[in-house]
Design an enzyme around this catalytic site. Structure first.
Site, short mmCIF file in Angstrom:
data_model
loop_
_atom_site.label_atom_id
_atom_site.label_comp_id
_atom_site.label_asym_id
_atom_site.label_seq_id
_atom_site.Cartn_x
_atom_site.Cartn_y
_atom_site.Cartn_z
N LEU A 1 34.90 41.36 46.07
CA LEU A 1 35.45 40.21 45.38
C LEU A 1 35.15 40.40 43.90
O LEU A 1 34.08 40.92 43.54
CB LEU A 1 34.82 38.90 45.87
CG LEU A 1 35.11 38.46 47.31
CD1 LEU A 1 34.34 37.18 47.62
CD2 LEU A 1 36.60 38.25 47.53
N ASP A 2 36.07 39.99 43.02
CA ASP A 2 35.82 40.08 41.60
C ASP A 2 34.56 39.32 41.23
O ASP A 2 34.15 38.39 41.93
CB ASP A 2 37.00 39.50 40.81
CG ASP A 2 38.26 40.34 40.93
OD1 ASP A 2 38.15 41.51 41.32
OD2 ASP A 2 39.35 39.81 40.62
N GLN A 3 33.97 39.68 40.11
CA GLN A 3 32.72 39.06 39.68
C GLN A 3 32.81 37.53 39.67
O GLN A 3 31.90 36.84 40.14
CB GLN A 3 32.34 39.56 38.27
CG GLN A 3 31.07 38.94 37.72
CD GLN A 3 30.68 39.52 36.38
OE1 GLN A 3 31.31 40.45 35.87
NE2 GLN A 3 29.63 39.00 35.78
#
Length: 312
Positions: free
Chosen positions: A137-139
């Site tokens: 998942l993106d930051q």
């Protein structure tokens, strides 16, 4: 102390006469790479409790066991951290990833990642596993994230991701009032040649498909449930921008001309991994996990709802 994980398979009638190698690869779903690794570990593959050769014919009712070695992430520094645990067994750890965390250490980010927190969590319990995130998942995306606790579970679920057999849904808040109740975005994605850390829709990109459906509309914003079929980097963020509805709070992909910056009660892109479903590596049955909406997204939605009431 962590005990080795055992995979057990009772040979069914339809596999009677199969060679052990075939039972391991096809019947149990081991990858060839994992099988080679197991063959190098003495006594890690048994039939009816005894070490056997890979080419022996199996009989219905034979019990095949594969003992996976205990591992640890030696290069990841343990670090206490808050994160929610949705589910855990000997094969999987499903967490509710907070936004703001990178999943895995990278150059320049050796600490402060989800991996550091999970390794610390295991160490505190006296357990030893290698950190194997099955996906990313993106930051600044929150929500459901699956981590494998052994090589077999990682391979088994990763293959489902690659084959498009994993069901995922996200909640996003986007700029603009969507007219259609649902839709599909078909847009190949590749790196932006001018800004390599960004992605764009381009004919030269990898095929990418995203389904979406409207959950709630506001004066100039929409809450949508997004279901990506493929898993390209930044896919939801890129596809929503492509159709003219970039995510609120997404400074990287905001269209400042069509949607001028405005004060919003959120400090990141409004994107949350809501659900995740796949076939479990041990039970071979489909399992589903969910993470509740985060407080900051609930606050944003409440703000937009009240804003609409004041202007109506």
């Amino acid at each position: 102390m962590t005990e080795p994980t055992k995979l057990t398979h009772v040979v069914p009638p339809e596999q009677d006469g199969w060679r052990l190698r075939s039972v391991l690869l096809t019947g149990m779903g081991l990858s060839r790479k994992l099988l080679v690794r197991q063959r190098g570990l003495e006594g890690s593959i048994t039939v009816n409790g005894s070490t056997d050769v890979l080419y022996r014919p199996m009989r219905a009712g034979d019990v095949v066991e594969v003992t996976l070695p205990v591992e640890q992430s030696e290069t990841i520094l343990p670090q206490p951290m808050e994160f929610g645990i949705i589910y855990e067994d000997e094969h999987l750890l499903i967490v509710n990833k907070p936004w703001g965390l990178i999943v895995h250490p990278t150059s320049g980010h050796y600490t402060g990642t989800l991996a550091n927190g999970i390794v610390h969590y295991w160490r505190e319990r006296g357990e030893s596993y290698r950190f194997r995130p099955i996906h990313r998942l993106d930051q600044d995306t929150s929500g459901v994230l699956a981590v494998a606790k052994n090589g077999y579970a990682h391979q088994f679920v990763s293959e489902q991701f690659q084959a498009g057999q994993v069901a995922k849904s996200y909640i996003a808040v986007v700029y603009g009032r969507m007219s259609a109740d649902a839709g599909t975005v078909e847009g190949p994605i590749d790196r932006d040649v001018d800004v390599p850390h960004m992605r764009v829709v381009t004919p030269a990109g990898a095929p990418s498909t995203t389904h979406y459906e409207v959950v709630e509309r506001f004066a100039d914003a929409t809450v949508v449930r997004v279901k990506p079929v493929t898993g390209r980097t930044h896919q939801i963020r890129v596809h929503m921008k492509f159709i003219g509805h970039p995510l609120m709070g997404d400074e990287l992909y905001i269209d400042a001309v069509r949607h001028p910056p405005r004060e919003l009660p959120i400090a990141r892109q409004a994107l949350h991994a809501e659900t995740l479903s796949f076939v479990h590596p041990e039970s071979k049955e489909r399992v589903a996990f969910a993470a509740p909406l985060t407080p900051d997204l609930e606050t944003l939605i409440k703000f937009l709802r009240e804003e609409g009431e004041m202007t109506s």
